[in-house]
Design a protein around this motif. Structure first.
Motif, PDB file in Angstrom:
ATOM      1  N   VAL A  90       0.883  -1.162   0.000  1.00 30.66           N
ATOM      2  CA  VAL A  90       0.000   0.000   0.000  1.00 30.66           C
ATOM      3  C   VAL A  90       0.918   1.209   0.000  1.00 30.66           C
ATOM      4  N   ASP A  91       0.814   2.053  -1.023  1.00 28.96           N
ATOM      5  CA  ASP A  91       1.707   3.197  -1.165  1.00 28.96           C
ATOM      6  C   ASP A  91       1.243   4.370  -0.305  1.00 28.96           C
ATOM      7  N   GLN A 101      -2.405   6.203  -0.179  1.00 29.25           N
ATOM      8  CA  GLN A 101      -3.492   5.303  -0.560  1.00 29.25           C
ATOM      9  C   GLN A 101      -4.255   4.887   0.698  1.00 29.25           C
ATOM     10  N   TYR A 106      -6.947   2.149   2.694  1.00 31.62           N
ATOM     11  CA  TYR A 106      -7.298   0.734   2.688  1.00 31.62           C
ATOM     12  C   TYR A 106      -8.284   0.443   3.814  1.00 31.62           C
ATOM     13  N   ARG A 165      -6.369   2.848  -4.855  1.00 28.15           N
ATOM     14  CA  ARG A 165      -5.071   3.193  -5.437  1.00 28.15           C
ATOM     15  C   ARG A 165      -4.973   4.654  -5.861  1.00 28.15           C
ATOM     16  N   THR A 218      -8.283  -2.081  -5.643  1.00 24.94           N
ATOM     17  CA  THR A 218      -7.880  -3.480  -5.747  1.00 24.94           C
ATOM     18  C   THR A 218      -8.380  -4.227  -4.524  1.00 24.94           C
TER      19      THR A 218
END
Length: 61
Positions: free
Chosen positions: A28-29, A32, A34, A47, A53
């Motif tokens: 996970v950049d 981003q 989640y 993303r 995703t």
């Protein structure tokens, strides 16, 4: 985990909140967000480019 969490830096996620285990590690950049979809047992990662995703996992008991 309630709601979305935004990564402050690049993360390699294998477990979320000590109770949700992923089948495979997920990057996970930074920036981003989640969250865990409890209905489908998936980690969802926004993303940031209009794409989300989904990554399989399970609840640890």
């Amino acid at each position: 985990m309630s709601g979305r969490t935004t990564a402050e830096r690049l993360l390699l996620v294998t477990v979320v909140d000590r109770w949700f285990q992923l089948c495979e590690p997920v990057f996970v950049d930074a920036g981003q967000s989640y969250w865990v979809d409890r209905k489908t047992d998936e980690l969802c990662v926004d993303r940031g480019d209009g794409r989300v995703t989904r990554h399989a996992g399970w609840v640890c008991r």
